[in-house]
Structure formats: C-alpha cells, structure tokens
Design a protein around this motif. Structure first.
Motif, PDB file in Angstrom:
ATOM      1  N   VAL A  52       0.880  -1.168   0.000  1.00 46.46           N
ATOM      2  CA  VAL A  52       0.000   0.000   0.000  1.00 46.46           C
ATOM      3  C   VAL A  52       0.914   1.213   0.000  1.00 46.46           C
ATOM      4  O   VAL A  52       1.777   1.353   0.869  1.00 46.46           O
ATOM      5  CB  VAL A  52      -0.922   0.043   1.238  1.00 46.46           C
ATOM      6  CG1 VAL A  52      -1.817   1.274   1.201  1.00 46.46           C
ATOM      7  CG2 VAL A  52      -1.760  -1.215   1.344  1.00 46.46           C
ATOM      8  N   VAL A  53       0.760   2.079  -0.995  1.00 41.41           N
ATOM      9  CA  VAL A  53       1.655   3.228  -1.125  1.00 41.41           C
ATOM     10  C   VAL A  53       0.962   4.556  -0.854  1.00 41.41           C
ATOM     11  O   VAL A  53       1.628   5.577  -0.720  1.00 41.41           O
ATOM     12  CB  VAL A  53       2.342   3.262  -2.509  1.00 41.41           C
ATOM     13  CG1 VAL A  53       3.264   2.063  -2.663  1.00 41.41           C
ATOM     14  CG2 VAL A  53       1.327   3.322  -3.638  1.00 41.41           C
ATOM     15  N   TYR A  71      -7.401   3.262  -1.975  1.00 39.02           N
ATOM     16  CA  TYR A  71      -6.102   2.697  -1.614  1.00 39.02           C
ATOM     17  C   TYR A  71      -5.299   2.522  -2.901  1.00 39.02           C
ATOM     18  O   TYR A  71      -5.779   1.917  -3.853  1.00 39.02           O
ATOM     19  CB  TYR A  71      -6.260   1.310  -0.981  1.00 39.02           C
ATOM     20  CG  TYR A  71      -6.922   1.318   0.362  1.00 39.02           C
ATOM     21  CD1 TYR A  71      -6.167   1.437   1.509  1.00 39.02           C
ATOM     22  CD2 TYR A  71      -8.294   1.196   0.479  1.00 39.02           C
ATOM     23  CE1 TYR A  71      -6.771   1.431   2.758  1.00 39.02           C
ATOM     24  CE2 TYR A  71      -8.907   1.186   1.717  1.00 39.02           C
ATOM     25  CZ  TYR A  71      -8.130   1.307   2.845  1.00 39.02           C
ATOM     26  OH  TYR A  71      -8.735   1.302   4.071  1.00 39.02           O
ATOM     27  N   SER A  72      -4.085   3.054  -2.929  1.00 38.94           N
ATOM     28  CA  SER A  72      -3.196   2.839  -4.069  1.00 38.94           C
ATOM     29  C   SER A  72      -2.197   1.757  -3.686  1.00 38.94           C
ATOM     30  O   SER A  72      -1.526   1.863  -2.658  1.00 38.94           O
ATOM     31  CB  SER A  72      -2.442   4.120  -4.431  1.00 38.94           C
ATOM     32  OG  SER A  72      -3.350   5.112  -4.836  1.00 38.94           O
ATOM     33  N   LEU A  73      -2.124   0.721  -4.508  1.00 42.37           N
ATOM     34  CA  LEU A  73      -1.245  -0.400  -4.224  1.00 42.37           C
ATOM     35  C   LEU A  73      -0.297  -0.631  -5.390  1.00 42.37           C
ATOM     36  O   LEU A  73      -0.685  -0.471  -6.556  1.00 42.37           O
ATOM     37  CB  LEU A  73      -2.065  -1.666  -3.977  1.00 42.37           C
ATOM     38  CG  LEU A  73      -3.012  -1.570  -2.784  1.00 42.37           C
ATOM     39  CD1 LEU A  73      -4.430  -1.377  -3.259  1.00 42.37           C
ATOM     40  CD2 LEU A  73      -2.896  -2.784  -1.918  1.00 42.37           C
ATOM     41  N   GLU A  74       0.933  -0.995  -5.071  1.00 41.69           N
ATOM     42  CA  GLU A  74       1.923  -1.324  -6.091  1.00 41.69           C
ATOM     43  C   GLU A  74       2.208  -2.821  -6.034  1.00 41.69           C
ATOM     44  O   GLU A  74       2.332  -3.400  -4.958  1.00 41.69           O
ATOM     45  CB  GLU A  74       3.228  -0.564  -5.874  1.00 41.69           C
ATOM     46  CG  GLU A  74       3.141   0.885  -6.238  1.00 41.69           C
ATOM     47  CD  GLU A  74       4.474   1.600  -6.119  1.00 41.69           C
ATOM     48  OE1 GLU A  74       4.547   2.724  -6.628  1.00 41.69           O
ATOM     49  OE2 GLU A  74       5.425   1.064  -5.524  1.00 41.69           O
ATOM     50  N   SER A 114      -6.842   0.454  -6.062  1.00 42.12           N
ATOM     51  CA  SER A 114      -6.289   0.734  -7.380  1.00 42.12           C
ATOM     52  C   SER A 114      -4.873   0.159  -7.463  1.00 42.12           C
ATOM     53  O   SER A 114      -4.013   0.513  -6.661  1.00 42.12           O
ATOM     54  CB  SER A 114      -6.256   2.245  -7.620  1.00 42.12           C
ATOM     55  OG  SER A 114      -5.746   2.535  -8.884  1.00 42.12           O
ATOM     56  N   TYR A 115      -4.634  -0.723  -8.413  1.00 42.55           N
ATOM     57  CA  TYR A 115      -3.367  -1.449  -8.526  1.00 42.55           C
ATOM     58  C   TYR A 115      -2.541  -0.978  -9.714  1.00 42.55           C
ATOM     59  O   TYR A 115      -3.058  -0.823 -10.823  1.00 42.55           O
ATOM     60  CB  TYR A 115      -3.633  -2.945  -8.703  1.00 42.55           C
ATOM     61  CG  TYR A 115      -4.245  -3.599  -7.500  1.00 42.55           C
ATOM     62  CD1 TYR A 115      -3.449  -4.191  -6.530  1.00 42.55           C
ATOM     63  CD2 TYR A 115      -5.629  -3.633  -7.331  1.00 42.55           C
ATOM     64  CE1 TYR A 115      -4.011  -4.804  -5.425  1.00 42.55           C
ATOM     65  CE2 TYR A 115      -6.199  -4.243  -6.221  1.00 42.55           C
ATOM     66  CZ  TYR A 115      -5.388  -4.826  -5.277  1.00 42.55           C
ATOM     67  OH  TYR A 115      -5.944  -5.428  -4.178  1.00 42.55           O
ATOM     68  N   GLY A 120       4.670   2.054 -12.501  1.00 43.56           N
ATOM     69  CA  GLY A 120       3.573   2.976 -12.780  1.00 43.56           C
ATOM     70  C   GLY A 120       2.524   2.459 -13.742  1.00 43.56           C
ATOM     71  O   GLY A 120       1.486   3.091 -13.922  1.00 43.56           O
ATOM     72  N   THR A 121       2.752   1.326 -14.377  1.00 41.80           N
ATOM     73  CA  THR A 121       1.779   0.772 -15.310  1.00 41.80           C
ATOM     74  C   THR A 121       0.520   0.345 -14.559  1.00 41.80           C
ATOM     75  O   THR A 121       0.576  -0.456 -13.626  1.00 41.80           O
ATOM     76  CB  THR A 121       2.368  -0.453 -16.050  1.00 41.80           C
ATOM     77  OG1 THR A 121       3.558  -0.055 -16.716  1.00 41.80           O
ATOM     78  CG2 THR A 121       1.371  -1.018 -17.054  1.00 41.80           C
TER      79      THR A 121
END
Length: 134
Positions: A52-53, A71-74, A114-115, A120-121
């Motif tokens: 989680v970023v 939630y932004s996840l990488e 959001s993955y 960044g893709t």
C-alpha cells in the motif's frame, strides 16, 4: 495477506470510525485528514508482492454522493494480471462485509483498491460499496 499486517491495516483505517454517520461531500476535509494520517504510516507491505503506497479521498461527483476512500497499491510481481486483480474482489468484499466494524465503515464511504506495477503501469481496480454486502 499476512494476518499481522492485515490487523495493522484494520487498526489504521479504524481511525475512520470517528467520522460522522453521514460522510458526504461536506465531510471531504475530514476524510482528507484521515487519509493524511494513514499515509504517514505508508508504504506498508501487505504480502511479498503488494505494497500500500497511499490513500486519498475522492469527493462524490453528485451532490450527496459519498466520499470514496481509495487505496493505491503497487505490485512488484510482473506475473500479476488484470484478471488476477479482479479475482481479488470477492475476498476484498468479504473482508469488508463480514466484520461488523469494517461493515459500519463501509456504510460511511465507498472503497476502491487501485493497482499499478512498481513502474507505474496501471493494472486495474476493484471498487465496492455497502450495496455489495449481502
């Protein structure tokens, strides 16, 4: 997902429980404060490939529409696909809908995971609301 990290994430988002019973566009500043408080603890590894970023509040597009907590996840594993992301949705909905505390929070705001890849893709997103709880 590591149970300890899941519990830590639950504790962090429990801060949101202090919101009023109607988290609408007028409460956007309060939502931003909670997101900011949560972001101080990030990034947080959820498992070997997911982190989680960041979190952000997005106001509803229509008057009276609830705020969406994003939630932004990488993802660091290049084998993960959009189909794989979509397959997580039922577990995510079950997580939010089966725990009474989480379900009460879901009554206050909509959720979106959001993955993206580390580079960044964009991979995909899972969104849900209290209406998804059965």
């Amino acid at each position: 997902m590591n149970k300890f990290k899941l519990i830590a994430l639950i504790a962090l988002i429990a801060l949101i429980a202090s919101f009023s019973n109607s988290l609408l566009a007028n409460d956007f500043k309060e939502c931003q404060k909670v997101a900011s408080d949560l972001n101080v603890t990030l990034p947080m590894n959820i498992d070997k490939v997911t982190q989680v970023v960041g979190t952000v509040c997005v106001p509803g597009s229509k008057r009276g529409k609830k705020v969406k907590f994003v939630y932004s996840l990488e993802i660091s594993d290049t084998r993960i696909t959009k189909k794989g992301i979509l397959s997580l949705r039922s577990k995510q909905v079950n997580f939010w809908c089966s725990n009474p505390t989480q379900k009460n929070m879901l009554k206050l705001f909509d959720v979106k995971y959001s993955y993206s890849m580390v580079n960044g893709t964009y991979l995909g997103a899972n969104s849900f609301t209290i209406k998804d709880c059965r």
